[in-house]
Every structure is written in structure tokens, then in C-alpha cells.
Scaffold this active site. Structure first.
Site, PDB file in Angstrom:
ATOM      1  N   HIS A 149       0.843  -1.202   0.000  1.00 28.02           N
ATOM      2  CA  HIS A 149       0.000   0.000   0.000  1.00 28.02           C
ATOM      3  C   HIS A 149       0.878   1.251   0.000  1.00 28.02           C
ATOM      4  O   HIS A 149       0.582   2.236  -0.682  1.00 28.02           O
ATOM      5  CB  HIS A 149      -0.899   0.035   1.250  1.00 28.02           C
ATOM      6  CG  HIS A 149      -1.881  -1.100   1.348  1.00 28.02           C
ATOM      7  ND1 HIS A 149      -1.798  -2.075   2.308  1.00 28.02           N
ATOM      8  CD2 HIS A 149      -2.980  -1.400   0.602  1.00 28.02           C
ATOM      9  CE1 HIS A 149      -2.810  -2.928   2.167  1.00 28.02           C
ATOM     10  NE2 HIS A 149      -3.533  -2.548   1.137  1.00 28.02           N
ATOM     11  N   GLN A 189     -18.014  -6.855  -1.024  1.00 31.07           N
ATOM     12  CA  GLN A 189     -17.131  -7.592  -1.925  1.00 31.07           C
ATOM     13  C   GLN A 189     -16.575  -8.860  -1.296  1.00 31.07           C
ATOM     14  O   GLN A 189     -15.795  -9.569  -1.908  1.00 31.07           O
ATOM     15  CB  GLN A 189     -16.004  -6.703  -2.452  1.00 31.07           C
ATOM     16  CG  GLN A 189     -14.924  -6.355  -1.452  1.00 31.07           C
ATOM     17  CD  GLN A 189     -13.990  -5.291  -2.018  1.00 31.07           C
ATOM     18  OE1 GLN A 189     -14.367  -4.147  -2.206  1.00 31.07           O
ATOM     19  NE2 GLN A 189     -12.763  -5.680  -2.315  1.00 31.07           N
ATOM     20  N   GLY A 201      -3.041  -1.416  -7.433  1.00 30.06           N
ATOM     21  CA  GLY A 201      -1.906  -2.322  -7.543  1.00 30.06           C
ATOM     22  C   GLY A 201      -2.136  -3.436  -8.551  1.00 30.06           C
ATOM     23  O   GLY A 201      -3.254  -3.952  -8.692  1.00 30.06           O
ATOM     24  N   LYS A 230      -1.104  -6.224  -8.085  1.00 31.33           N
ATOM     25  CA  LYS A 230      -1.333  -7.422  -7.260  1.00 31.33           C
ATOM     26  C   LYS A 230      -2.724  -7.989  -7.563  1.00 31.33           C
ATOM     27  O   LYS A 230      -2.931  -9.195  -7.627  1.00 31.33           O
ATOM     28  CB  LYS A 230      -1.207  -7.035  -5.786  1.00 31.33           C
ATOM     29  CG  LYS A 230      -1.808  -7.999  -4.794  1.00 31.33           C
ATOM     30  CD  LYS A 230      -0.833  -9.058  -4.460  1.00 31.33           C
ATOM     31  CE  LYS A 230      -1.328 -10.140  -3.530  1.00 31.33           C
ATOM     32  NZ  LYS A 230      -2.553  -9.968  -2.815  1.00 31.33           N
ATOM     33  N   GLN A 273      -8.821  -7.098 -11.012  1.00 29.94           N
ATOM     34  CA  GLN A 273      -9.528  -5.921 -10.478  1.00 29.94           C
ATOM     35  C   GLN A 273      -9.119  -4.663 -11.247  1.00 29.94           C
ATOM     36  O   GLN A 273      -9.952  -3.843 -11.627  1.00 29.94           O
ATOM     37  CB  GLN A 273      -9.174  -5.778  -8.995  1.00 29.94           C
ATOM     38  CG  GLN A 273      -9.563  -4.449  -8.374  1.00 29.94           C
ATOM     39  CD  GLN A 273      -9.273  -4.428  -6.876  1.00 29.94           C
ATOM     40  OE1 GLN A 273      -9.941  -5.114  -6.124  1.00 29.94           O
ATOM     41  NE2 GLN A 273      -8.300  -3.655  -6.442  1.00 29.94           N
ATOM     42  N   SER A 278       0.496  -8.805   1.329  1.00 31.86           N
ATOM     43  CA  SER A 278      -0.958  -8.821   1.401  1.00 31.86           C
ATOM     44  C   SER A 278      -1.369  -8.664   2.859  1.00 31.86           C
ATOM     45  O   SER A 278      -0.680  -9.155   3.761  1.00 31.86           O
ATOM     46  CB  SER A 278      -1.469 -10.174   0.879  1.00 31.86           C
ATOM     47  OG  SER A 278      -2.802 -10.382   1.294  1.00 31.86           O
TER      48      SER A 278
END
Ligand code: AMP
Length: 282
Positions: free
Chosen positions: A41, A65, A151, A153, A157, A189
Site C-alpha cells: 500500500h 465484496q 496495484g 497485485k 480488479q 498482502s
């Protein structure tokens, strides 16, 4: 804690402040997160700091979500440490929504972008992308940033947000940021905090697969890479949701690599009861 960071908990409060900043001619950079912040982050916040005049970060584990309510319950909540990291990264405004306020008059809107939304995470986490896109759309409307940082990552998304931004004309510049990893290779994460020491070692099979898949692609087909990758993860004691080699943009699967296209390996697997995702270029 000094008072250089301002904390807003209401839609009206954050919307007023970011609009005032933009009226002053300042470029607003926005980093939406679910909190439990880490150096992944922080890399987004650093990119936002470099490319904007003021940085806004939201901390909100968005309930809609989470397809698995246990996962939501167990999601780490570390507001005090998060605010310290935001101060360190010179964030001007932290937005910490409460659900009744941010979901006032807001229903989850289903989206269908074909393979972008139906495959991989979309197939394994029903409703996840509907909830994610609903909250991202809402946050962008409230914060009205010039730039928003996401990101790689969460590769799928990111593809969905880019698609939504252009098809719905949200008018934000979406900036993608590379995956930040632990020295071991494990992708950072918030969920890593829940891994036991022994599980961290087993989880390394995921990042090792991401790193080696590209070399394999010189001699192996996408389906061979998928099969061998899955075998390695299972041998490491992980429970595999998917190991998928697809076109990096369309998420289409092909039997053979075409040198004119770019491909990506995307992985989701459980280590104990912690679900981890990772991906990388092939
Ligand atoms: P999350 O709090 O997990 O929803 O993540 C918030 C943002 O940080 C998303 O855009 C993620 O893709 C990004 N992010 C999470 N982990 C990493 C990482 N290891 N490297 C880069 N970006 C990340």
C-alpha cells in the site's frame, strides 16, 4: 500523533474537503484500500505523492465484496497503525467510511464485462466484482480525484476498474503500480498476517511459480504450465482455486502462445484457511 493528517468519517466531510482542494487548483491523488496497510500500500501512496499535490487514502473493508462472511470477520483491522503509516507517507486526508453512510441509497450494481468479470476471481468469488466495482465507483464519485492508484497485485480488479472508468466515463486517470514483495518473494498482502510461520514457507510456492512460469513458456504451452504449476502448489500442501495462463488484457485462454500478445499467469490458492492471490507476466 501530530495533526498533519485529517481524518474524515462522513461522505459529506470528505466530499467537501476534496472538492475544496480541487477548487484551489490542487491535483488530488487517491489510494483506496481495505486497511491493514503494508509496504505494498505504501508504494501506491508514494506514487500518489509523486504524481499529485495532495494524497487521500480510504480505509474500508467493503462488506459487499466479501463473498465469504468468515473472511470479512477475520479481515485484520489495524486503524491506529494504518494512520501512522499514512502520516509517514504524508497523506493529507484519511477517509474511513462507515457502512450506513457510504451505502445510504446505494445498491450493489452487477457488472458484466465478459471474461474480465466472469473468469478466475469472478468465477470463484460470486458477487465479489459487483461489490468491488460498486464501492470503487462510489468512492471515486465522493472523492472526485484527478488520479487513482491501484496495484497490479489485483490484476483482474485493475483491468475491470480501467474498463469501468472508460465505459462509464468516470473521468479519473487510473495509475497502476507494480507488485511489492517480501524479500522471500511472497507478494505482500493484508492476509499474510494470518499465516502461521510454517504456512508462510508453503505459500512461497506461489511466488516461485510466478517467477518460473515465464522461463517455462519458452518450451511449454499455456495448459502445460497450468498443469505443472498446479502440481507444484498441491505438492506444497496448498489448495488450488486456479492456476491460469491467459491473455493479459482480454483474459482469454489460448492453446498456444502468440509472440504478438502478452500473457499473464494468475494464481489463487488457499494456504490453511487463508486465500492468497498472485500474478506475473509470462
Ligand atoms: P487492498 O487493501 O488489499 O484492497 O489493496 C488496496 C490496493 O493496494 C489495491 O489496489 C491493491 O492492488 C494494492 N496492493 C495490495 N497489495 C499490494 C502489493 N503487494 N503490491 C502492490 N499493490 C498492492
Amino acid at each position: 500523533m501530530n495533526n498533519s493528517i485529517e481524518i474524515c468519517r462522513s461522505v459529506a466531510g470528505i466530499a467537501f474537503r476534496t472538492r475544496r482542494l480541487r477548487a484551489q487548483g490542487l491535483k488530488v491523488g487517491f489510494v483506496p484500500t481495505m486497511g491493514a496497510l503494508h509496504e505494498g500500500h505504501a508504494s501506491l501512496l508514494k506514487a500518489a505523492f509523486e504524481q499529485s499535490d495532495v494524497v487521500v487514502c480510504s480505509l474500508y473493508p467493503n462488506p459487499t465484496q466479501f463473498d465469504n462472511k468468515e473472511d470479512l470477520k477475520k479481515y485484520p483491522r489495524t486503524e491506529e497503525e494504518d494512520l501512522e503509516l499514512l502520516q509517514r507517507e504524508k497523506v493529507a486526508l484519511a477517509y474511513i467510511p462507515n457502512t450506513a453512510d457510504i451505502y445510504h441509497n446505494l445498491e450493489v450494481t452487477p457488472i458484466d464485462y465478459g471474461r474480465l468479470t466472469n473468469s478466475l476471481e469472478g468465477a470463484h468469488r460470486p458477487g465479489h466484482f459487483d461489490g468491488m466495482s460498486t464501492i470503487v465507483r462510489r468512492l471515486l464519485e465522493i472523492v472526485t480525484p484527478d488520479l487513482a492508484f491501484f496495484g497490479e497485485k489485483d490484476w483482474q480488479q485493475l483491468a475491470i476498474i480501467n474498463h469501468m472508468n472508460s465505459t462509464e466515463g468516470l473521468g479519473v486517470s487510473i495509475i497502476s503500480c507494480p507488485i511489492i514483495r517480501e524479500p522471500s518473494g511472497l507478494a505482500m498482502s493484508s492476509r499474510n498476517r494470518r499465516l502461521l510461520e510454517e504456512e508462510v514457507l508453503r505459500a512461497l510456492a506461489i511466488s516461485e511459480l510466478v517467477m518460473t512460469a515465464s522461463a517455462w513458456s519458452k518450451t511449454m504451452s499455456p495448459s502445460q504450465i497450468q498443469a505443472k504449476g498446479e502440481e507444484l502448489l498441491v505438492a506444497a500442501g496448498l489448495q488450488v482455486d486456479y492456476v491460469s495462463v491467459v491473455n493479459a488484457k482480454s483474459f482469454e485462454f489460448t492453446e498456444e502462445f502468440n509472440t504478438a500478445q502478452s500473457y499473464r499467469i494468475l494464481i489463487a490458492a488457499y494456504c490453511g484457511d487463508v486465500r492468497l492471490i498472485d500474478n506475473g507476466a509470462i
